[in-house]
Scaffold this motif. Structure first.
Motif, PDB file in Angstrom:
ATOM      1  N   TRP A  61       9.437  -2.047  -5.599  1.00 57.82           N
ATOM      2  CA  TRP A  61       8.970  -1.699  -4.246  1.00 57.82           C
ATOM      3  C   TRP A  61       9.912  -0.689  -3.588  1.00 57.82           C
ATOM      4  N   LEU A  62      11.221  -0.959  -3.677  1.00 63.07           N
ATOM      5  CA  LEU A  62      12.199  -0.077  -3.020  1.00 63.07           C
ATOM      6  C   LEU A  62      12.180   1.313  -3.641  1.00 63.07           C
ATOM      7  N   ARG A  63      12.055   1.362  -4.971  1.00 62.49           N
ATOM      8  CA  ARG A  63      12.009   2.670  -5.633  1.00 62.49           C
ATOM      9  C   ARG A  63      10.744   3.441  -5.234  1.00 62.49           C
ATOM     10  N   ASN A  64       9.631   2.724  -5.115  1.00 63.37           N
ATOM     11  CA  ASN A  64       8.397   3.381  -4.675  1.00 63.37           C
ATOM     12  C   ASN A  64       8.473   3.810  -3.211  1.00 63.37           C
ATOM     13  N   ASP A  96       0.863  -1.196   0.000  1.00 66.29           N
ATOM     14  CA  ASP A  96       0.000   0.000   0.000  1.00 66.29           C
ATOM     15  C   ASP A  96       0.893   1.239   0.000  1.00 66.29           C
ATOM     16  N   LEU A  97       1.810   1.289  -0.987  1.00 66.66           N
ATOM     17  CA  LEU A  97       2.888   2.276  -0.961  1.00 66.66           C
ATOM     18  C   LEU A  97       2.446   3.613  -1.558  1.00 66.66           C
ATOM     19  N   ARG A  98       1.459   4.219  -0.891  1.00 64.50           N
ATOM     20  CA  ARG A  98       0.948   5.506  -1.370  1.00 64.50           C
ATOM     21  C   ARG A  98       0.470   6.347  -0.188  1.00 64.50           C
ATOM     22  N   GLN A  99       0.381   7.645  -0.452  1.00 61.51           N
ATOM     23  CA  GLN A  99      -0.073   8.609   0.550  1.00 61.51           C
ATOM     24  C   GLN A  99      -1.574   8.891   0.391  1.00 61.51           C
ATOM     25  N   SER A 129      17.108  -0.363 -18.643  1.00 58.23           N
ATOM     26  CA  SER A 129      16.046  -0.311 -19.653  1.00 58.23           C
ATOM     27  C   SER A 129      14.727  -0.807 -19.053  1.00 58.23           C
ATOM     28  N   LEU A 130      14.797  -1.847 -18.202  1.00 58.81           N
ATOM     29  CA  LEU A 130      13.576  -2.328 -17.545  1.00 58.81           C
ATOM     30  C   LEU A 130      13.063  -1.275 -16.554  1.00 58.81           C
ATOM     31  N   ARG A 131      13.958  -0.736 -15.749  1.00 61.88           N
ATOM     32  CA  ARG A 131      13.532   0.235 -14.729  1.00 61.88           C
ATOM     33  C   ARG A 131      12.896   1.473 -15.368  1.00 61.88           C
ATOM     34  N   ALA A 132      13.425   1.866 -16.533  1.00 59.32           N
ATOM     35  CA  ALA A 132      12.899   3.057 -17.209  1.00 59.32           C
ATOM     36  C   ALA A 132      11.453   2.859 -17.668  1.00 59.32           C
ATOM     37  N   LEU A 133      11.051   1.592 -17.885  1.00 60.89           N
ATOM     38  CA  LEU A 133       9.673   1.317 -18.303  1.00 60.89           C
ATOM     39  C   LEU A 133       8.685   1.505 -17.159  1.00 60.89           C
ATOM     40  N   TRP A 134       9.203   1.466 -15.921  1.00 64.64           N
ATOM     41  CA  TRP A 134       8.328   1.476 -14.740  1.00 64.64           C
ATOM     42  C   TRP A 134       8.800   2.535 -13.746  1.00 64.64           C
ATOM     43  N   PRO A 135       8.614   3.822 -14.071  1.00 66.67           N
ATOM     44  CA  PRO A 135       9.031   4.858 -13.110  1.00 66.67           C
ATOM     45  C   PRO A 135       8.236   4.709 -11.810  1.00 66.67           C
ATOM     46  N   ALA A 136       8.890   5.023 -10.700  1.00 68.43           N
ATOM     47  CA  ALA A 136       8.237   4.845  -9.396  1.00 68.43           C
ATOM     48  C   ALA A 136       7.427   6.069  -9.010  1.00 68.43           C
ATOM     49  N   GLY A 137       6.504   5.858  -8.082  1.00 60.20           N
ATOM     50  CA  GLY A 137       5.819   6.978  -7.442  1.00 60.20           C
ATOM     51  C   GLY A 137       4.359   7.138  -7.818  1.00 60.20           C
ATOM     52  N   GLU A 138       3.626   7.734  -6.867  1.00 58.25           N
ATOM     53  CA  GLU A 138       2.192   7.967  -7.069  1.00 58.25           C
ATOM     54  C   GLU A 138       1.913   8.881  -8.249  1.00 58.25           C
ATOM     55  N   ALA A 139       2.777   9.882  -8.457  1.00 56.72           N
ATOM     56  CA  ALA A 139       2.529  10.834  -9.545  1.00 56.72           C
ATOM     57  C   ALA A 139       2.516  10.093 -10.884  1.00 56.72           C
ATOM     58  N   GLU A 140       3.435   9.139 -11.068  1.00 61.56           N
ATOM     59  CA  GLU A 140       3.485   8.360 -12.306  1.00 61.56           C
ATOM     60  C   GLU A 140       2.251   7.465 -12.429  1.00 61.56           C
ATOM     61  N   ALA A 141       1.844   6.836 -11.322  1.00 60.70           N
ATOM     62  CA  ALA A 141       0.661   5.968 -11.361  1.00 60.70           C
ATOM     63  C   ALA A 141      -0.576   6.782 -11.730  1.00 60.70           C
ATOM     64  N   ARG A 142      -0.711   7.969 -11.134  1.00 61.04           N
ATOM     65  CA  ARG A 142      -1.864   8.823 -11.435  1.00 61.04           C
ATOM     66  C   ARG A 142      -1.806   9.321 -12.889  1.00 61.04           C
ATOM     67  N   ARG A 143      -0.600   9.618 -13.368  1.00 60.19           N
ATOM     68  CA  ARG A 143      -0.449  10.060 -14.759  1.00 60.19           C
ATOM     69  C   ARG A 143      -0.922   8.958 -15.709  1.00 60.19           C
ATOM     70  N   GLU A 181      10.206   7.144  -3.026  1.00 52.07           N
ATOM     71  CA  GLU A 181       9.298   8.237  -3.391  1.00 52.07           C
ATOM     72  C   GLU A 181       8.312   8.518  -2.248  1.00 52.07           C
ATOM     73  N   LEU A 182       7.800   7.442  -1.653  1.00 58.11           N
ATOM     74  CA  LEU A 182       6.828   7.608  -0.568  1.00 58.11           C
ATOM     75  C   LEU A 182       7.476   8.255   0.653  1.00 58.11           C
ATOM     76  N   SER A 183       8.729   7.888   0.911  1.00 53.21           N
ATOM     77  CA  SER A 183       9.442   8.478   2.052  1.00 53.21           C
ATOM     78  C   SER A 183       9.513   9.994   1.909  1.00 53.21           C
ATOM     79  N   LYS A 184       9.749  10.460   0.650  1.00 50.77           N
ATOM     80  CA  LYS A 184       9.805  11.911   0.420  1.00 50.77           C
ATOM     81  C   LYS A 184       8.448  12.557   0.666  1.00 50.77           C
ATOM     82  N   SER A 185       7.381  11.954   0.147  1.00 45.23           N
ATOM     83  CA  SER A 185       6.069  12.600   0.292  1.00 45.23           C
ATOM     84  C   SER A 185       5.579  12.536   1.736  1.00 45.23           C
ATOM     85  N   LEU A 186       5.904  11.443   2.441  1.00 45.24           N
ATOM     86  CA  LEU A 186       5.543  11.392   3.868  1.00 45.24           C
ATOM     87  C   LEU A 186       6.384  12.392   4.662  1.00 45.24           C
ATOM     88  N   GLY A 187       7.656  12.525   4.260  1.00 49.64           N
ATOM     89  CA  GLY A 187       8.546  13.485   4.937  1.00 49.64           C
ATOM     90  C   GLY A 187       7.995  14.902   4.871  1.00 49.64           C
TER      91      GLY A 187
END
Length: 481
Positions: A51-54, A9-12, A197-211, A57-63
Motif C-alpha cells: 500500500w505504501l509503495r503504491n 482505490d490507489l489509482r488515478q 525478493s518479495l517486494r521485487a515480485l510486486w512492483p508498485a504503481g498503476e503502470a505495472e498493474a496495467r502492464r 507512486e500515486l502521489s507522483k501521478s497526482l502531483g
C-alpha cells in the motif's frame, strides 16, 4: 475545495470518487494511516508495505495534476471522524468524496464520518467503485441476497446485457494549489518491511498493474481455463494484489477481457469467460459481506456449523503454518505463501481443506494466518474461500467432498516441478515419489523432510463423522434465505 479520501482505490485512472471530486472543483487527496486498525484486521506486513509503495507512486501521478496528497494518522478508525473534520476545517473543504468499502467496520466508519461532517455542513459523497454492481441491487425474487453463486452470476449476466459499467475519465491538470504533498512513510511501526525478493515480485504503481493486465489479456487469457489450475505454470493474471489495493479496477479488468473476446462475456473464448467468472466470484463474496454481516464477525455463514467439534491441536496447526506437514504439495504451497505473500488459487483450496478436514482445525485459524501473510489479503475473498473449503460457507463444497492432497498433487503438479521449486530437499526424487516421499522409505537422502503428520484416510473419516454429527439445519430453525 473538494477532498478525496483514498482507501483501497490507489489509482488515478477509472477512480469514481476522484473523477467526481475533480469535476466539482479544486481537489486535495488524503490518506489515513491506521496501524492499530490494520493490526486488528490481521493485515499482512507485506500488504501494508505494498500500500505504501503504491501511495508513493500515486502521489507522483497526482502531483503531476497539481493534486496534493496529504497523509494523516488515525490509529483506529474510531478517530477518523475527528481527524477528517479537523482537516476539512483547515482547508475549508465543502465536500468529501469516497469510494464505498464493505465489511462491518468499514461501513460503521463511513457512517460515523458522514454524520460528523454533515453536522458541520460538509457534504459526504460515496460512490460505487470497487464493484460492478451495488450490493443490494442483485437480489433473489424474494428480495434477499443470493447464497448460491450460479444464481447470482445469472442475474449479473442479465444486468451486463442491459448495460456495461463504463470507465471513468481520469482528472485533468488543475491550477496549482498552495499546498504541499506530505511524504509517504516508508515503514509503519508494527509492520516489518518485507525482504527485497518479495517486494521485487510486486512492483508498485498503476503502470505495472496495467502492464500485467495487458500482458495477460494479450498472451495468456486464451489458456486461462486450461492452465489456471497448474501451479507450476504462469496461468493466472497475478493481479489480485493490485485489485485488492485498488491499483486497478474490476471495470478495467472486465473491459480488457471483453476487448479480447469481441465484447462477449458468456460465450466466445472460454479463457476470457472463465476469467470474467472469477471477477464475478470476487463480486459475489463482497455482496455476501453486506447481505450477511455475520461473516465480518468471524461467524460461520451456515450457523449450524458453529457446533462443529474442531480439534485443539497446536502442534498440528504449527506444522501446517511452518510448512512441515510431510505432505509435499501442502508444504510447497505454504512456503510459496511465506516467501512471496501469495499462493496459487488451486492450492489455497487444497491447503484449506487439509487444515479444516484432515486436521479438523477451525477454519478461522487458517483465515487469520492467510490474512497475516497475503499481499492480496481481502476480507471478502479470503473469508469466502475459507468458508467454501471448510463447508461452513455460502455455496460451499459439500462436507463429504474432501480434496486428497496426494491426488491433487499428482493431477496438477504431475512432474513435481512446483514441489521441487519450493522444496529443493526433494529435488532428487522422481516424479512418482515426489508427491509422497514417505512411500519411498526415506532412502533418497531426504532425512530432513518430515513424515506425514496425519493419515489421510483415517483423518477423512474423522471429518465426515464430525460433520454428520452436526444438528440438522431444520432443527435449528435455519432457513436457506
Amino acid at each position: 475545495m473538494q477532498l478525496i479520501w483514498l482507501r483501497s482505490d490507489l489509482r488515478q485512472h477509472d477512480n469514481t470518487a476522484l473523477a467526481a471530486a475533480a469535476e466539482r472543483g479544486p481537489t486535495v487527496a488524503v490518506y489515513l494511516l491506521s496501524p492499530q486498525q490494520w493490526q486488528e484486521h490481521d493485515d499482512a506486513p507485506c500488504k501494508i508495505d505494498f500500500w505504501l509503495r503504491n501511495l508513493r507512486e500515486l502521489s507522483k501521478s497526482l502531483g503531476a495534476l497539481n493534486i496534493p496528497l496529504l497523509i494523516r494518522t488515525a490509529p483506529h478508525w474510531d478517530q477518523a471522524p475527528a481527524v477528517l473534520l479537523e482537516l476539512c476545517r483547515q482547508l475549508k473543504i465543502e465536500a468529501v468524496h469516497v469510494n464505498e468499502e464493505y465489511g462491518i467496520n468499514e461501513s460503521r466508519r463511513d457512517a460515523a464520518v458522514a454524520e460528523t461532517l454533515q453536522a458541520e455542513g460538509i457534504t459526504f459523497h460515496s460512490y460505487l467503485d470497487q464493484l460492478l454492481f451495488k450490493p443490494g441491487s442483485v437480489l433473489t425474487k424474494t428480495g434477499t441476497y443470493f447464497q448460491v453463486f450460479s444464481q447470482f452470476r445469472k442475474v449479473c449476466y442479465e444486468r451486463l446485457h442491459r448495460s456495461m459499467p463504463s470507465l471513468k475519465q481520469a482528472p485533468g491538470k488543475q491550477s496549482a494549489l498552495n499546498i504541499d504533498s506530505d511524504p509517504v512513510p516508508t515503514t509503519i511501526e508494527g509492520f516489518p518491511t518485507p525482504g527485497e525478493s518479495l517486494r521485487a515480485l510486486w512492483p508498485a504503481g498503476e503502470a505495472e498493474a496495467r502492464r500485467r493486465l495487458n500482458t495477460f489479456a494479450d498472451a495468456q487469457i486464451d489458456y486461462y481455463k486450461s492452465e489456471r489450475d497448474f501451479p507450476a505454470k504462469p496461468g493466472t493474471s497475478q493481479l489480485s494484489a493490485y485489485l485488492a489495493a485498488g491499483v486497478i479496477s474490476p471495470r478495467q479488468c472486465l473491459h480488457a477481457a471483453l476487448q479480447c473476446n469481441q465484447g462477449e462475456f458468456e460465450s466466445g473464448k472460454v479463457g476470457a469467460v472463465t476469467w470474467i467468472n472469477e471477477l464475478l466470484w470476487r463480486e459475489f463474496y463482497k455482496h455476501i459481506l453486506v447481505g450477511y454481516p455475520r461473516v465480518s464477525r468471524h461467524r460461520a455463514f451456515r450457523p449450524e456449523t458453529e457446533a462443529l467439534a474442531w480439534r485443539d491441536a497446536p502442534a498440528d496447526l504449527a506444522a501446517w503454518q511452518e510448512a512441515r506437514t510431510g505432505l509435499p504439495i501442502i508444504d510447497a504451497a505454504m512456503r510459496q505463501l511465506l516467501e512471496t505473500g501469495w499462493m496459487h488459487n488451486r492450492l489455497r483450496m487444497v491447503v484449506a481443506m487439509f487444515l479444516t478436514k484432515n486436521l479438523l482445525i477451525d477454519w478461522r485459524e487458517g483465515e487469520r494466518f492467510f490474512m497475516r501473510h497475503l499481499i492480496d489479503g481481502d476480507l471478502a475473498a479470503n473469508n469466502g474461500g475459507w468458508q467454501w473449503s471448510s463447508s461452513t460457507g455460502t455455496d460451499s463444497a459439500p462436507y463429504f467432498r474432501i480434496f486428497n492432497p496426494l491426488s491433487q498433487s499428482e493431477k496438477f503438479d504431475s512432474e513435481g516441478l512446483f514441489i521441487k521449486h519450493w522444496l529443493p530437499e526433494l529435488a532428487g526424487l522422481n516424479k512418482n515419489e515426489v508427491h509422497n516421499p514417505a512411500s519411498a522409505g526415506g532412502l533418497f537422502g531426504i532425512a530432513d523432510y518430515p513424515a506425514p503428520i496425519v493419515n489421510l484416510s483415517a483423518s477423512r473419516e474423522r471429518a465426515l463423522t464430525a460433520f454428520k454429527n452436526l444438528p440438522s439445519r431444520a432443527s435449528q430453525g435455519v432457513s436457506d434465505e
